[in-house]
Design an enzyme around this catalytic site. Structure first.
Site, mmCIF file in Angstrom:
data_model
loop_
_atom_site.group_PDB
_atom_site.id
_atom_site.type_symbol
_atom_site.label_atom_id
_atom_site.label_comp_id
_atom_site.label_asym_id
_atom_site.label_seq_id
_atom_site.Cartn_x
_atom_site.Cartn_y
_atom_site.Cartn_z
ATOM 1 C CB SER A 128 24.288 66.503 65.629
ATOM 2 O OG SER A 128 25.093 65.689 64.783
ATOM 3 C CB CYS A 129 29.474 66.039 66.110
ATOM 4 S SG CYS A 129 28.608 64.589 65.471
ATOM 5 C CG PHE A 130 32.755 69.784 65.567
ATOM 6 C CD1 PHE A 130 32.911 68.402 65.586
ATOM 7 C CD2 PHE A 130 33.436 70.496 64.605
ATOM 8 C CE1 PHE A 130 33.712 67.754 64.663
ATOM 9 C CE2 PHE A 130 34.248 69.868 63.679
ATOM 10 C CZ PHE A 130 34.388 68.493 63.710
#
Length: 427
Positions: free
Chosen positions: A263-265
């Site tokens: 969900s981030c990078f």
């Protein structure tokens, strides 16, 4: 201190449980009543190691849930915005949920006489706290900044290790427009042994993006080097082990493989690219980071075709569906483009993941999900390893059940066997 946390997703639930563990009184807020019912019952709405134990310990005591913003604001001193910021079609983040939460907080704040601090913990691009969240709160509360506090406090949590990371942080960053608000937020972390970096909101926002973008860059750099090493018959893991000994570089995130997900990078790098372009700058390195990552899963299928030829009607076992181990999260999982390509080539997919079968079945309803790696491997023509689950390292006799003992390892997980054709993605 009394805290309200807006949003019971990954960041919100973990933060709420950990703040309760630090001794604060915490109210979780979500418009999804089913999630609030779970919180009040001590049941986590997401999987995260150690989260169930914390919720069971604090639910009904230091931790509660509600859908009533006004109740939450009136009974807390600080509110954290922990809602989602999904990527739009162009890669820029969508702020609709953040705006809605800000409006609801502002509306609830207008009748409160006591000083209250609003903290953005959602990952947002620089200037969002000051130019989006603050004006909305002022509009709906009928107050001005200073009557209430505003701050930005990014999270640096690894999925699967989020509880540990919250309680043992390597950095805490607080960006505020005034010292009073920043001091109050800093006091919430007084039980943790960590230096606090104090700055302004837009710098705090940038720190979060640069942190993730740099880690993603290390991964894509390592994958590109790994791809080159494979062509030259060089063991990239040997190379990176030596390179990682340089104190200026370090050994972390130098492992070549199928790429990064979660969900981030991917979302954060794309959002930073979008922000850079909006101010007229072409971020060539960041764009290359994404391009390398997007091409990497396809290399798994290229290697498979090189070994098997036509994939039509071939049974391919896919081990690992989550984007990483110790989570059921499949967001941007590198298994998704691999499965898509396998299906496009007419292959029969037999999949297994210790935790993510159910989540992946919402995307692919036309593949077989198995309850064990052994079941997935039975009569398979090849096996693709996509996730770093520890149990995959222990597989041995299970490969004897394959019709054709071909393994393509995308995560450097397995030890080659003499009777098995083993192909590493980058080594």
């Amino acid at each position: 201190m009394r805290i309200s946390v807006i949003g019971t997703g990954y960041v919100g639930t973990v933060s709420a449980a950990c703040f309760a563990q630090l001794g604060h009184e915490v109210i979780c807020v979500d418009i999804d009543k089913s999630k609030i019912d779970m919180i009040n019952a001590g049941i986590p709405p997401i999987y995260e190691e150690g989260l169930a134990e914390l919720l069971e310990k604090h639910a009904g005591k230091k931790l509660s849930g509600t859908s009533d913003y006004r109740y939450a604001v009136m009974n807390s001193d600080v509110s954290f915005i922990c809602v989602g910021t999904p990527s739009g079609p162009s890669g820029n983040i969508e702020l609709g949920i953040v705006k809605a939460a800000s409006a609801s907080l502002g509306d609830a704040l207008k009748d409160k006489k006591d000083y209250h601090v609003i903290v953005v913990k959602s990952t947002v691009v620089p200037e969002t706290t000051e130019k989006v969240v603050l004006p909305i709160i002022e509009k709906y509360s009928k107050k001005r900044s200073g009557d209430f506090g505003i701050a930005m406090n990014p999270e640096f949590l690894r999925e699967g290790k989020a509880i540990y990371d919250f309680m043992h942080p390597d950095k805490i960053v607080i960006g505020s427009l005034d010292k009073k608000a920043g001091d109050l937020v800093a006091s919430l972390y007084s039980g943790l042994d960590c230096e606090i970096t104090r700055t302004n909101p837009r710098t705090a926002e940038m720190i979060k993006y640069v942190n993730n973008a740099f880690l993603a860059t290390k991964i894509s750099f390592s994958n590109e080097i790994g791809n080159i090493c494979k062509q030259l018959d060089i063991n990239t893991y040997e190379v990176m082990k030596a390179v990682g000994k340089d104190f200026r570089i370090g050994p972390h995130f130098l492992n070549s493989g199928a790429g990064f997900g979660g969900s981030c990078f991917p979302k954060d790098v794309k959002a930073l690219i979008g922000k850079a372009k909006s101010i007229g700058y072409e971020p060539l390195i960041l764009e290359s980071v994404i391009k390398v990552n997007e091409k990497q899963p396809g290399r798994m299928v290229l290697l498979l075709k090189k070994e098997l030829g036509d994939l039509k009607c071939k049974k391919i076992a896919v081990l690992g569906l989550a984007f990483k181990n110790d989570t059921d999260d499949i967001r941007e999982s590198r298994a998704i483009p691999v499965i898509n390509e396998l299906l496009d080539n007419g292959a029969e997919v037999s999949a297994y993941d210790p935790m993510a079968n159910e989540n992946m079945s919402r995307i692919f309803g036309n593949i077989k999900y198995n309850s064990s790696a052994a079941d997935a491997l039975k009569e398979a023509d090849a096996c693709l390893v996509m996730t770093e689950w520890d149990e995959f390292k222990k597989l041995n006799k299970e490969f004897d059940m394959m019709e054709n003992k071909l393994i393509i390892d995308g995560r450097h997980m397995l030890t080659p066997r003499k009777d098995t054709k083993y192909v590493g993605l980058c080594w």
